[in-house]
Design a protein around this motif. Sequence first.
Motif, PDB file in Angstrom:
ATOM      1  N   SER A 128      39.518 -42.739  51.984  1.00  0.00           N
ATOM      2  CA  SER A 128      39.436 -43.701  50.865  1.00  0.00           C
ATOM      3  C   SER A 128      38.215 -44.607  50.974  1.00  0.00           C
ATOM      4  O   SER A 128      38.237 -45.763  50.525  1.00  0.00           O
ATOM      5  CB  SER A 128      40.722 -44.557  50.793  1.00  0.00           C
ATOM      6  OG  SER A 128      41.847 -43.748  50.600  1.00  0.00           O
ATOM      7  N   LEU A 153      36.791 -38.993  50.934  1.00  0.00           N
ATOM      8  CA  LEU A 153      37.952 -39.040  50.049  1.00  0.00           C
ATOM      9  C   LEU A 153      39.236 -39.272  50.836  1.00  0.00           C
ATOM     10  O   LEU A 153      40.077 -40.098  50.461  1.00  0.00           O
ATOM     11  CB  LEU A 153      38.061 -37.717  49.272  1.00  0.00           C
ATOM     12  CG  LEU A 153      37.105 -37.516  48.094  1.00  0.00           C
ATOM     13  CD1 LEU A 153      37.281 -36.129  47.504  1.00  0.00           C
ATOM     14  CD2 LEU A 153      37.337 -38.563  47.011  1.00  0.00           C
ATOM     15  N   ILE A 212      35.382 -45.102  49.291  1.00  0.00           N
ATOM     16  CA  ILE A 212      34.644 -44.817  48.061  1.00  0.00           C
ATOM     17  C   ILE A 212      34.283 -46.119  47.352  1.00  0.00           C
ATOM     18  O   ILE A 212      34.932 -47.145  47.541  1.00  0.00           O
ATOM     19  CB  ILE A 212      35.483 -43.933  47.116  1.00  0.00           C
ATOM     20  CG1 ILE A 212      36.853 -44.565  46.864  1.00  0.00           C
ATOM     21  CG2 ILE A 212      35.638 -42.517  47.657  1.00  0.00           C
ATOM     22  CD1 ILE A 212      37.697 -43.832  45.873  1.00  0.00           C
ATOM     23  N   LYS A 213      33.259 -46.003  46.521  1.00  0.00           N
ATOM     24  CA  LYS A 213      32.808 -47.173  45.761  1.00  0.00           C
ATOM     25  C   LYS A 213      33.629 -47.298  44.480  1.00  0.00           C
ATOM     26  O   LYS A 213      34.270 -46.360  44.029  1.00  0.00           O
ATOM     27  CB  LYS A 213      31.327 -47.021  45.421  1.00  0.00           C
ATOM     28  CG  LYS A 213      30.441 -46.860  46.648  1.00  0.00           C
ATOM     29  CD  LYS A 213      29.016 -46.550  46.228  1.00  0.00           C
ATOM     30  CE  LYS A 213      28.130 -46.284  47.450  1.00  0.00           C
ATOM     31  NZ  LYS A 213      26.766 -45.890  47.056  1.00  0.00           N
ATOM     32  N   ARG A 214      33.541 -48.500  43.866  1.00  0.00           N
ATOM     33  CA  ARG A 214      34.289 -48.739  42.635  1.00  0.00           C
ATOM     34  C   ARG A 214      33.829 -47.798  41.523  1.00  0.00           C
ATOM     35  O   ARG A 214      34.657 -47.272  40.769  1.00  0.00           O
ATOM     36  CB  ARG A 214      34.112 -50.205  42.201  1.00  0.00           C
ATOM     37  CG  ARG A 214      34.993 -50.613  41.009  1.00  0.00           C
ATOM     38  CD  ARG A 214      34.808 -52.084  40.687  1.00  0.00           C
ATOM     39  NE  ARG A 214      35.238 -52.917  41.807  1.00  0.00           N
ATOM     40  CZ  ARG A 214      36.496 -53.291  41.995  1.00  0.00           C
ATOM     41  NH1 ARG A 214      37.438 -52.916  41.145  1.00  0.00           N
ATOM     42  NH2 ARG A 214      36.807 -54.063  43.008  1.00  0.00           N
ATOM     43  N   THR A 215      32.515 -47.582  41.416  1.00  0.00           N
ATOM     44  CA  THR A 215      32.004 -46.666  40.375  1.00  0.00           C
ATOM     45  C   THR A 215      32.472 -45.236  40.629  1.00  0.00           C
ATOM     46  O   THR A 215      32.717 -44.474  39.691  1.00  0.00           O
ATOM     47  CB  THR A 215      30.467 -46.713  40.348  1.00  0.00           C
ATOM     48  OG1 THR A 215      29.961 -46.443  41.671  1.00  0.00           O
ATOM     49  CG2 THR A 215      29.977 -48.065  39.878  1.00  0.00           C
ATOM     50  N   GLU A 216      32.577 -44.849  41.912  1.00  0.00           N
ATOM     51  CA  GLU A 216      33.044 -43.508  42.246  1.00  0.00           C
ATOM     52  C   GLU A 216      34.524 -43.325  41.895  1.00  0.00           C
ATOM     53  O   GLU A 216      34.958 -42.234  41.515  1.00  0.00           O
ATOM     54  CB  GLU A 216      32.828 -43.228  43.737  1.00  0.00           C
ATOM     55  CG  GLU A 216      31.360 -43.072  44.119  1.00  0.00           C
ATOM     56  CD  GLU A 216      31.152 -42.938  45.617  1.00  0.00           C
ATOM     57  OE1 GLU A 216      30.165 -42.298  46.011  1.00  0.00           O
ATOM     58  OE2 GLU A 216      31.990 -43.465  46.384  1.00  0.00           O
ATOM     59  N   TRP A 217      35.279 -44.409  41.999  1.00  0.00           N
ATOM     60  CA  TRP A 217      36.698 -44.350  41.656  1.00  0.00           C
ATOM     61  C   TRP A 217      36.893 -44.008  40.180  1.00  0.00           C
ATOM     62  O   TRP A 217      37.787 -43.204  39.818  1.00  0.00           O
ATOM     63  CB  TRP A 217      37.366 -45.677  41.991  1.00  0.00           C
ATOM     64  CG  TRP A 217      38.815 -45.779  41.597  1.00  0.00           C
ATOM     65  CD1 TRP A 217      39.366 -46.657  40.736  1.00  0.00           C
ATOM     66  CD2 TRP A 217      39.885 -44.942  42.063  1.00  0.00           C
ATOM     67  NE1 TRP A 217      40.714 -46.450  40.613  1.00  0.00           N
ATOM     68  CE2 TRP A 217      41.072 -45.397  41.431  1.00  0.00           C
ATOM     69  CE3 TRP A 217      39.956 -43.872  42.942  1.00  0.00           C
ATOM     70  CZ2 TRP A 217      42.298 -44.797  41.640  1.00  0.00           C
ATOM     71  CZ3 TRP A 217      41.195 -43.285  43.160  1.00  0.00           C
ATOM     72  CH2 TRP A 217      42.352 -43.744  42.515  1.00  0.00           C
ATOM     73  N   THR A 275      34.737 -42.325  38.373  1.00  0.00           N
ATOM     74  CA  THR A 275      34.344 -40.909  38.256  1.00  0.00           C
ATOM     75  C   THR A 275      35.474 -39.995  38.712  1.00  0.00           C
ATOM     76  O   THR A 275      35.769 -38.979  38.069  1.00  0.00           O
ATOM     77  CB  THR A 275      33.084 -40.636  39.110  1.00  0.00           C
ATOM     78  OG1 THR A 275      32.033 -41.498  38.684  1.00  0.00           O
ATOM     79  CG2 THR A 275      32.664 -39.194  38.997  1.00  0.00           C
ATOM     80  N   ILE A 276      36.116 -40.347  39.813  1.00  0.00           N
ATOM     81  CA  ILE A 276      37.203 -39.520  40.360  1.00  0.00           C
ATOM     82  C   ILE A 276      38.343 -39.403  39.357  1.00  0.00           C
ATOM     83  O   ILE A 276      38.878 -38.312  39.121  1.00  0.00           O
ATOM     84  CB  ILE A 276      37.711 -40.130  41.691  1.00  0.00           C
ATOM     85  CG1 ILE A 276      36.678 -39.908  42.798  1.00  0.00           C
ATOM     86  CG2 ILE A 276      39.057 -39.522  42.091  1.00  0.00           C
ATOM     87  CD1 ILE A 276      36.980 -40.657  44.082  1.00  0.00           C
ATOM     88  N   LYS A 277      38.731 -40.542  38.735  1.00  0.00           N
ATOM     89  CA  LYS A 277      39.841 -40.497  37.778  1.00  0.00           C
ATOM     90  C   LYS A 277      39.497 -39.650  36.558  1.00  0.00           C
ATOM     91  O   LYS A 277      40.356 -38.925  36.040  1.00  0.00           O
ATOM     92  CB  LYS A 277      40.223 -41.923  37.362  1.00  0.00           C
ATOM     93  CG  LYS A 277      40.911 -42.704  38.477  1.00  0.00           C
ATOM     94  CD  LYS A 277      41.699 -43.890  37.947  1.00  0.00           C
ATOM     95  CE  LYS A 277      40.768 -44.946  37.361  1.00  0.00           C
ATOM     96  NZ  LYS A 277      41.533 -46.152  36.949  1.00  0.00           N
TER      97      LYS A 277
END
Length: 579
Positions: A268, A265, A270-275, A277-279
């Motif tokens: 930075s 984190l 991280i994968k696009r799908t994880e982004w 999820t994070i939001k």
Amino acid sequence: MNNKNLSNVKIILPYNLLAEKLILGSILTIPEAISLVSEKLPIEAFYLENHQLIYKGLLILYAEGKTIDYINLITWLQDNGQLAKIGGSQVLLNLLSQINKSSNLEEYIALIYEKYLRRSLIELGEQIIETGYLTEMPLETIFRKIEQSFFVITENQPVQNLVSVEQGFKTVLKQIEHGLRLSEQPGLKTTFLELDLITQGFQNSELIIIAGRPSMGKTAFAFNIAKNIAYNHNIAVIFFSLEMTREQLLYRLLASEAEITNTRLRSSRIKRTEWVTIKNIVTQLSKLKLFIDDTPNLSIGEIKIKIKTLSFTLVDKINLVIIDYLQLLEGVEQNENRVQELAKITRSLKKLARDLKIPIIVLSQLSRNVETRINKRPVLSDLRESGCIHLRDIKGIHFTPLLPLFSWTGSFLSKHKISQIKFTGQKPTYKIKTLLGWSLLISSQHKLLTNQGWKKVEQLVGSNFIATKLLMPLNFSENFYSNSSLNWDKILKINYSNLLPVYDLQVVKSSNFLIRHLIIHNSIEQDADMVIMLYRDEYYNKGTVNKNIIEVIISKHRNGPIGSTNLLFDSKYLRFFNL
């Protein structure tokens, strides 16, 4: 009127002359009144200097156990060169002639105290004006000084604690009736099932200490509790982090919920799908009424002001406070040694919990004694610097680690060695004499075992019986023990002695020890209602079968049972789960 004449004008601050005379006259005519007055009024509460000197003399007579009367008071004033300063013996005779009623004593005390608080406010106002002109002093320092001074004044407001049994039971019945309407027992639940079963949740006005050695997961555990309680109870929780920044805590929280490592984190990676999820997780977590304050070097006064300020801006008040951690808190009086300072801090935290009627959780380090033992599981005596263990034997014994001390287990005597000795400075000491001839010098905050339980020296009276144990002479074998009976010795006198050097002793595996046949308390967790200790066997024993297990030990529980439970610890994401 010219400036010269103005400079000679003495400003008279608010005070109540008649009430001051009536209080002093009441003490001289009804000596028992000193016990109540001494609890409510400091010397500064009296405005006139001669009244302050008279009151000081009365307090010293009371501390020394002498009869409080005209003769003893005038003798003390003469011996200390104060009689002329008060205006002579006629002033005392005038006080004796005051018409007073003991039933009105509390009203007179309140009148004096109200004027004392007003004078304190005026003095604070003058300080604010003076510091406002000190442009070389940073504003942050000025605000801190003002906040601390204001906190001291507001803390000193008298509170009506005297209620009849009838009034008290009305409150109790209302609480029981309210509890009957609830689907579950009151108390803030952590969602750790076995822990909640033992504690019944964290109750209002409780001081809870979570203790452990470094790397045991104290901060992670406490922050998990903060998040769980804020989420499940939908209440406001404030987390004071004196060591970690808010960004560090928030990264930890996000990593835990998103199951993405803190390292990824922060960098930075991280994968696009994880982004996505994070939001989504941030949106959900943002709804929590969880507040973080990462101001370093906070004092209790500043914490109280921050809590009240935040409560004013919220619809709901703050319901839980967590402080990480005890040893980083600042005391108001910087002239004391750290042991005394932390002892005052724990007492202030307990008082703050009672005043705000909320639970307060404070994290604490454990001493290095844990590391020296084969069994690393912590015990209560491992709590460091959070209490008062101050004692100096009247025969001048020099304590060394080689000197054996015996402690009372409740059934027999067990011999232990002193693990640590600390000089804690000069303190007021009192000399206790017993009917059987034992005597001891001890500080006022220390506890002795009485027939009515553990009592501080300042709470003892001449009629109390204290526990004694006679040791078999010249028979100090490691397996020594005696029968389970205690001897009870009556206190003859408790007299103020002097300011003397006192020491802090730590005795392994014991919460008490014997000095000159008297059983002395060695408690350093006395202000806490609950003490929770964390232990990870995996940290010390790499080959243990209890991997990823953290033991949560409830070592003290004033209002319930003690015990322990295990939680699953995810060290990768710093999360805790029920097994």
